[in-house]
Motif scaffolding. Structure first.
Motif, PDB file in Angstrom:
ATOM      1  N   PHE A 308       6.548 -59.897 -10.220  1.00  0.00           N
ATOM      2  CA  PHE A 308       5.308 -59.646 -10.089  1.00  0.00           C
ATOM      3  C   PHE A 308       4.501 -58.851 -11.354  1.00  0.00           C
ATOM      4  CE2 PHE A 308       1.816 -56.689  -8.381  1.00  0.00           C
ATOM      5  CZ  PHE A 308       1.019 -57.487  -7.904  1.00  0.00           C
ATOM      6  N   TYR A 309       5.247 -58.088 -11.966  1.00  0.00           N
ATOM      7  CA  TYR A 309       4.851 -57.237 -13.139  1.00  0.00           C
ATOM      8  C   TYR A 309       6.216 -56.726 -13.727  1.00  0.00           C
ATOM      9  CZ  TYR A 309       2.575 -53.417 -15.451  1.00  0.00           C
ATOM     10  OH  TYR A 309       2.032 -52.402 -16.292  1.00  0.00           O
ATOM     11  N   ALA A 310       6.334 -57.365 -15.169  1.00  0.00           N
ATOM     12  CA  ALA A 310       7.557 -57.246 -15.959  1.00  0.00           C
ATOM     13  C   ALA A 310       7.799 -55.874 -16.027  1.00  0.00           C
ATOM     14  CB  ALA A 310       7.417 -58.115 -17.415  1.00  0.00           C
ATOM     15  N   THR A 345      -0.924 -63.553 -16.466  1.00  0.00           N
ATOM     16  CA  THR A 345      -0.773 -62.325 -17.450  1.00  0.00           C
ATOM     17  C   THR A 345       0.746 -61.963 -17.386  1.00  0.00           C
ATOM     18  OG1 THR A 345      -3.069 -61.656 -16.862  1.00  0.00           O
ATOM     19  CG2 THR A 345      -1.506 -60.050 -17.905  1.00  0.00           C
ATOM     20  N   ASN A 346       1.356 -62.064 -15.995  1.00  0.00           N
ATOM     21  CA  ASN A 346       2.542 -61.599 -15.865  1.00  0.00           C
ATOM     22  C   ASN A 346       3.758 -62.550 -16.645  1.00  0.00           C
ATOM     23  OD1 ASN A 346       4.716 -59.512 -15.099  1.00  0.00           O
ATOM     24  ND2 ASN A 346       5.388 -61.326 -13.542  1.00  0.00           N
ATOM     25  N   ALA A 347       3.396 -63.670 -16.781  1.00  0.00           N
ATOM     26  CA  ALA A 347       4.109 -64.807 -17.467  1.00  0.00           C
ATOM     27  C   ALA A 347       4.248 -64.400 -18.960  1.00  0.00           C
ATOM     28  CB  ALA A 347       3.533 -66.200 -17.338  1.00  0.00           C
ATOM     29  N   MET A 348       3.416 -64.031 -19.530  1.00  0.00           N
ATOM     30  CA  MET A 348       3.381 -63.406 -20.848  1.00  0.00           C
ATOM     31  C   MET A 348       4.172 -62.161 -21.006  1.00  0.00           C
ATOM     32  SD  MET A 348       1.931 -60.722 -23.045  1.00  0.00           S
ATOM     33  CE  MET A 348       0.346 -60.338 -22.281  1.00  0.00           C
ATOM     34  N   MET A 349       3.965 -61.211 -20.191  1.00  0.00           N
ATOM     35  CA  MET A 349       4.593 -59.855 -20.244  1.00  0.00           C
ATOM     36  C   MET A 349       6.146 -60.367 -20.137  1.00  0.00           C
ATOM     37  SD  MET A 349       2.428 -57.560 -17.631  1.00  0.00           S
ATOM     38  CE  MET A 349       0.743 -56.884 -18.148  1.00  0.00           C
ATOM     39  N   SER A 350       6.599 -61.077 -18.983  1.00  0.00           N
ATOM     40  CA  SER A 350       7.760 -61.414 -18.986  1.00  0.00           C
ATOM     41  C   SER A 350       8.624 -62.348 -19.972  1.00  0.00           C
ATOM     42  CB  SER A 350       8.060 -62.379 -17.629  1.00  0.00           C
ATOM     43  OG  SER A 350       7.397 -61.758 -16.671  1.00  0.00           O
ATOM     44  N   ARG A 351       8.035 -63.139 -20.536  1.00  0.00           N
ATOM     45  CA  ARG A 351       8.494 -63.862 -21.707  1.00  0.00           C
ATOM     46  C   ARG A 351       8.586 -62.898 -22.970  1.00  0.00           C
ATOM     47  NH1 ARG A 351       4.847 -67.693 -20.532  1.00  0.00           N
ATOM     48  NH2 ARG A 351       3.087 -66.882 -21.929  1.00  0.00           N
ATOM     49  N   GLU A 352       7.517 -62.131 -23.444  1.00  0.00           N
ATOM     50  CA  GLU A 352       7.586 -61.434 -24.457  1.00  0.00           C
ATOM     51  C   GLU A 352       8.328 -60.001 -24.491  1.00  0.00           C
ATOM     52  OE1 GLU A 352       3.884 -61.204 -26.850  1.00  0.00           O
ATOM     53  OE2 GLU A 352       3.290 -62.847 -26.323  1.00  0.00           O
ATOM     54  N   ASN A 384       3.687 -52.633 -25.902  1.00  0.00           N
ATOM     55  CA  ASN A 384       2.664 -52.269 -25.339  1.00  0.00           C
ATOM     56  C   ASN A 384       1.913 -53.312 -24.538  1.00  0.00           C
ATOM     57  OD1 ASN A 384       1.563 -53.264 -28.058  1.00  0.00           O
ATOM     58  ND2 ASN A 384      -0.419 -53.356 -27.182  1.00  0.00           N
ATOM     59  N   ARG A 385       2.750 -54.713 -24.905  1.00  0.00           N
ATOM     60  CA  ARG A 385       2.150 -56.000 -24.213  1.00  0.00           C
ATOM     61  C   ARG A 385       2.596 -55.899 -22.706  1.00  0.00           C
ATOM     62  NH1 ARG A 385       2.844 -60.517 -28.810  1.00  0.00           N
ATOM     63  NH2 ARG A 385       1.821 -59.502 -30.632  1.00  0.00           N
ATOM     64  N   PHE A 386       3.387 -55.074 -22.377  1.00  0.00           N
ATOM     65  CA  PHE A 386       3.770 -55.128 -20.827  1.00  0.00           C
ATOM     66  C   PHE A 386       3.279 -53.889 -19.984  1.00  0.00           C
ATOM     67  CE2 PHE A 386       7.148 -52.339 -21.498  1.00  0.00           C
ATOM     68  CZ  PHE A 386       8.248 -52.339 -20.651  1.00  0.00           C
ATOM     69  N   GLY A 387       2.589 -52.944 -20.883  1.00  0.00           N
ATOM     70  CA  GLY A 387       1.748 -52.084 -20.320  1.00  0.00           C
ATOM     71  C   GLY A 387       2.704 -50.848 -20.515  1.00  0.00           C
ATOM     72  N   GLY A 388       2.227 -49.713 -19.495  1.00  0.00           N
ATOM     73  CA  GLY A 388       2.677 -48.449 -19.703  1.00  0.00           C
ATOM     74  C   GLY A 388       1.805 -47.570 -20.565  1.00  0.00           C
ATOM     75  N   SER A 389       2.465 -46.272 -20.685  1.00  0.00           N
ATOM     76  CA  SER A 389       1.841 -45.450 -21.803  1.00  0.00           C
ATOM     77  C   SER A 389       2.938 -45.275 -23.002  1.00  0.00           C
ATOM     78  CB  SER A 389       1.794 -43.956 -21.267  1.00  0.00           C
ATOM     79  OG  SER A 389       2.854 -43.357 -20.761  1.00  0.00           O
TER      80      SER A 389
END
Length: 455
Positions: A308-310, A345-352, A384-389
């Protein structure tokens, strides 16, 4: 006839009593105080045709980033969409944003909420949902700029101005403007000491500047205002634990994990994230975390198949590596690879980020520090591409520094420690890493532990 909420935004629903009740529910969410969903449920029970109440409930659930809540999210979204023909344009845009999020297009959802906040600058709910979305996608400058767009339309006479300043403070901190971030954050806390997000912004400034002793005191002294009934307290206690780690108060960090960070029973992904992130850091520093990994990993396992979210998946992998659960490690990697092959969006996060990060964590866990470095090193510039601080993603630097020292690569270890000391020269943890790196023997010229690593 269109009515208005307390900030002047148009509402299509005919009952001012229901609109006022929704304002109160929104204020709970803005302050991260319990329980906005219970408040929304009460409104919906009494006003089952109030479209914006359903959109509010759906948005609040969506921005918890936990697939376990999808059925509740869909229930509210479906009801909102059925009522959309009777809603006004602002309300329909809220509904469209949640639909985009539910469909996996988080970027479109954020831009939709962002557009609402530009067209209705005092729509604090749209601003908050867009702000949270920017956080989950790691859009550091948008965390600042999206709030800056509406600031001229707010002042102390408008209810909720402190919440806007708190969001702006966090955006300024993530964009590196620490002086103004702290100023805005403290002003927001003065307006509303219960505002957990504003306290969070000030805390982040202190974390990034290495002011650990001051940060620990700040959280302790302000907790009587923000901690009671807070849905966000577990994360602020996580920050407190990081401050205590810097002071070598390991017992204090464990106490916070046992009594405060885990107080909610790790019933949602956001709580699990902080639990994993703290135990991973403690383990990296060589502290025995006992059986804490086991309980945490068991709660993560129910989410192993989510994809759901990398960001969640990487933190879950920390628990699987820490607990030595090889089956869950394999399952989590398989899930990430399936997500990476998909769309949204999560596909990009998971891949990268997600797949290589988890491969690096698994390699670290089996003692293959060269492979861990090869997997993790290229991620730091784009994590940063998969979020968080910045503070959360610093776990990559922690892991790489420890991997380099354990590998015996003095060149890389000293380089990574130098980076850390440049930002936090007084940090006891960084100084300890410097001492350990300096005790390593220099490696032969041209030595590379893995031919295709990226440093």
């Amino acid at each position: 006839m269109s009515k208005r909420d307390k900030r002047g935004n148009p509402v299509s629903y005919g009952s001012q009593e229901a609109i006022d009740a929704l304002d109160r529910a929104c204020d709970l969410l803005h302050a991260y105080q319990a329980d906005p969903l219970a408040a929304a449920d009460k409104i919906i029970a009494e006003h089952p045709d109030f479209a914006l109440a359903y959109a509010f409930r759906a948005g609040a659930i969506a921005t918890a980033t936990d697939k376990a809540f999808d059925s509740e999210l869909f229930k509210s979204l479906d009801a909102a969409e059925r009522l959309a023909p009777k809603a006004n344009d602002r309300e329909r845009q809220h509904i469209h944003a949640v639909r985009a999020w539910f469909d996996g297009d988080w970027e479109r959802a954020i831009e939709t909420w962002g557009r609402v906040s530009m067209e209705h600058p005092r729509d604090l709910l749209a601003l908050q949902f867009a702000h949270l979305g920017d956080f989950y996608l790691g859009y550091s400058h948008m965390l600042r700029d999206r709030v800056a767009r509406v600031m001229p339309r707010w002042d102390n006479q408008i209810p909720g101005f402190g919440f806007v300043k708190g969001m702006y403070a966090f955006g300024l901190e993530e964009a590196g403007d620490y002086r103004q971030a702290e100023e805005q954050g403290r002003e927001a806390v003065a307006l509303n000491p219960q505002d957990g997000w504003a306290v969070h912004a000030v805390t982040h400034v202190m974390e990034m500047q290495g002011r650990s002793e001051e940060g620990a005191k700040y959280l302790s002294s302000s907790a009587s205002a923000w901690a009671p009934n807070s849905m966000f307290a577990f994360h602020l206690w996580w920050h407190q634990a990081l401050f205590l780690l810097e002071a070598n108060d390991v017992a204090g960090a464990f106490r916070l994990f046992d009594e405060d960070i885990s107080a909610g029973g790790f019933g949602q992904a956001l709580e699990l994230l902080d639990g994993s992130a703290l135990l991973w850091r403690l383990s990296l520093l060589g502290h025995d975390v006992g059986d804490r990994w086991k309980g945490l990993a068991e709660r993560w396992e129910s989410r192993c198949e989510d994809g759901f979210y990398a960001f969640n998946d990487v933190n879950a992998m920390m628990s699987f590596v820490g607990s030595g659960n090889s089956r869950a490690q394999t399952q989590q990697l398989d899930t990430l690879k399936r997500a990476a092959a998909g769309t949204g969006t999560n596909a990009m996060m998971s891949r990268e980020i997600g797949v290589p990060a988890c491969e690096g964590l698994v390699a670290f866990g089996r003692g293959d520090y060269a492979q861990a470095i090869a997997s993790l090193m290229p991620l730091r510039a784009k994590a940063n591409r998969f979020g968080g601080s910045h503070a959360q993603r610093d776990v990559f630097s922690w892991t790489l520094t420890e991997a380099a020292i354990r590998l015996g690569n003095r060149t890389l270890a000293e380089a990574l420690v130098a980076e850390r000391l440049a930002l936090k020269p007084e940090s006891p943890i960084n100084r300890a890493w410097k001492m350990r790196a300096g005790q390593l023997q220099s490696l032969p010229a041209g030595y590379r532990p893995l031919q295709d690593d990226a440093y």
